[in-house]
Enzyme design. Structure first.
Site, mmCIF file in Angstrom:
data_model
loop_
_atom_site.group_PDB
_atom_site.id
_atom_site.type_symbol
_atom_site.label_atom_id
_atom_site.label_comp_id
_atom_site.label_asym_id
_atom_site.label_seq_id
_atom_site.Cartn_x
_atom_site.Cartn_y
_atom_site.Cartn_z
ATOM 1 N N ASN A 96 60.461 63.813 32.526
ATOM 2 C CA ASN A 96 59.395 62.864 32.849
ATOM 3 C C ASN A 96 59.308 62.828 34.376
ATOM 4 O OD1 ASN A 96 58.866 59.438 31.645
ATOM 5 N ND2 ASN A 96 57.400 60.936 32.317
ATOM 6 N N ASN A 151 50.063 54.900 36.039
ATOM 7 C CA ASN A 151 49.967 56.085 35.201
ATOM 8 C C ASN A 151 49.087 57.138 35.874
ATOM 9 O OD1 ASN A 151 51.666 55.516 33.081
ATOM 10 N ND2 ASN A 151 50.073 54.642 31.782
ATOM 11 N N CYS A 178 58.442 51.512 32.919
ATOM 12 C CA CYS A 178 58.700 52.944 32.722
ATOM 13 C C CYS A 178 60.194 53.162 32.828
ATOM 14 C CB CYS A 178 57.956 53.781 33.769
ATOM 15 S SG CYS A 178 58.342 55.554 33.683
ATOM 16 N N GLY A 179 60.828 53.496 31.718
ATOM 17 C CA GLY A 179 62.277 53.594 31.681
ATOM 18 C C GLY A 179 62.840 54.754 32.468
ATOM 19 N N ASN A 180 62.312 55.964 32.274
ATOM 20 C CA ASN A 180 62.788 57.105 33.045
ATOM 21 C C ASN A 180 62.502 56.892 34.526
ATOM 22 O OD1 ASN A 180 63.805 58.706 30.898
ATOM 23 N ND2 ASN A 180 61.731 59.329 30.366
ATOM 24 N N ASN A 230 56.266 47.228 27.515
ATOM 25 C CA ASN A 230 54.996 47.905 27.243
ATOM 26 C C ASN A 230 54.949 48.229 25.752
ATOM 27 O OD1 ASN A 230 56.964 49.875 27.285
ATOM 28 N ND2 ASN A 230 55.885 51.281 28.613
ATOM 29 N N ASN A 289 51.628 53.296 23.379
ATOM 30 C CA ASN A 289 52.341 54.575 23.409
ATOM 31 C C ASN A 289 52.695 54.958 21.979
ATOM 32 O OD1 ASN A 289 52.845 54.765 26.484
ATOM 33 N ND2 ASN A 289 53.658 52.751 25.969
ATOM 34 N N GLY A 312 59.862 54.603 25.433
ATOM 35 C CA GLY A 312 59.601 55.112 24.095
ATOM 36 C C GLY A 312 60.881 55.384 23.334
#
Length: 297
Positions: A13, A70, A79-81, A174, A207, A237
């Site tokens: 990512n 985005n 956004c985790g990553n 999210n 998502n 996700g």
């Protein structure tokens, strides 16, 4: 306008990271889209911006503010990553000497921590499954009960043909819609991902996750991300997919998630009051500077 940037990736990512700790750049949505463009800009799934905390947040022990855009230029909650790359960036740039930092996002406070093996662990907060809080419009739908979770029928119109998929809905700051598939390699991500992302039952879009369970401690995952398309990995996700799998009684409290870009470790006790923890890589790819047209609309 010429700006400096750092290109980073976490499990594939990829991100453009901007430092606004000395002052705002004042970029527009079109300029974020330009940076993310893989032909004319740098190329990225998301643009991450490092900002100082507000005075009130700093007084409460917050170290930074974390802003995410985005590839379509829209600002999103989490956004985790990216959170792992954020932590690696501020540490490597000498913006903090702390191994654990507290970061304000649109969806709340997260606490990334650099580990001894070079990876980063992020306290991603508590998952939310109440449909209205995802948000997901469940009016008129009858859920399929499984474990202590639910799967919801979602009708899709695909080229004049109607199809219904069963999804578990969850928010990690999210919104996510997770469906179980037999094989992620053959899952119709490109076909149904946009339909799920833009489904009217998700007022903020969503998502779309495609989850293949290998065993109780190992899954494979593909995600069609809101405002981006399919990415090589999606941290929130992965958290939403594992938490949903645990609620459905299919997974153990710690799970290895195999994405197309690499592996993440997701841990959750299954208790509503407990946070989900994500551990994975965060790598700097290169640094540079770029001229951004100031005439972009």
């Amino acid at each position: 306008m010429q700006i400096r940037f750092t290109k980073m990736q976490g499990a594939g990512n990829d991100f453009v990271v901007l430092d606004e700790t000395s002052g705002p750049l004042g970029l527009t949505a079109a300029q974020y889209r330009f940076l993310a463009d893989r032909h004319f800009g740098v190329g990225a799934d998301q643009i991450l911006t490092v900002r100082p905390p507000t005075p009130n947040a700093a007084a409460e022990g917050i170290d930074f503010e974390y802003v995410i855009h985005n590839a379509d230029g829209g600002e999103v909650e989490q956004c985790g990553n990216g959170a792992r790359c954020f932590a690696r960036f501020v540490h490597d740039k000498g913006l903090t000497a702390k191994d654990t930092i507290r970061v304000q996002t649109r969806s709340g406070i997260i606490a990334p921590r650099l580990t001894g093996d070079g990876r980063v662990t992020v306290d991603m907060g508590r998952p939310e499954f109440e449909p209205a809080k995802v948000p997901f419009d469940a009016v008129g739908l009858a859920p399929v009960e499984q474990g202590f979770g639910q799967k919801w029928p979602l009708a899709l119109d695909t080229q004049a043909q109607s199809a219904t998929v069963l999804i578990a809905v969850a928010s990690m700051g999210n919104p996510h819609a997770v469906q179980l598939v037999d094989n992620v390699d053959t899952a119709p991500v490109a076909q149904t991902g946009p339909l799920i992302e833009n489904h009217p039952r998700f007022p903020q879009r969503v998502n779309a996750g495609y989850l293949q369970i290998v065993d109780r401690a190992h899954v494979r995952l593909r995600v069609f991300e809101r405002g981006v398309g399919e990415t090589l990995a999606c941290g929130t996700g992965a958290c939403a997919a594992v938490a949903s799998g645990i609620r459905l009684g299919l997974l153990d409290p710690s799970v290895e998630v195999e994405t197309r870009g690499g592996r993440l470790t997701i841990a959750w006790s299954g208790q509503a009051a407990d946070s989900v923890f994500m551990t994975g890589p965060a790598t700097t790819v290169f640094e540079g500077q770029i001229d951004i047209p100031d005439t972009l609309l």
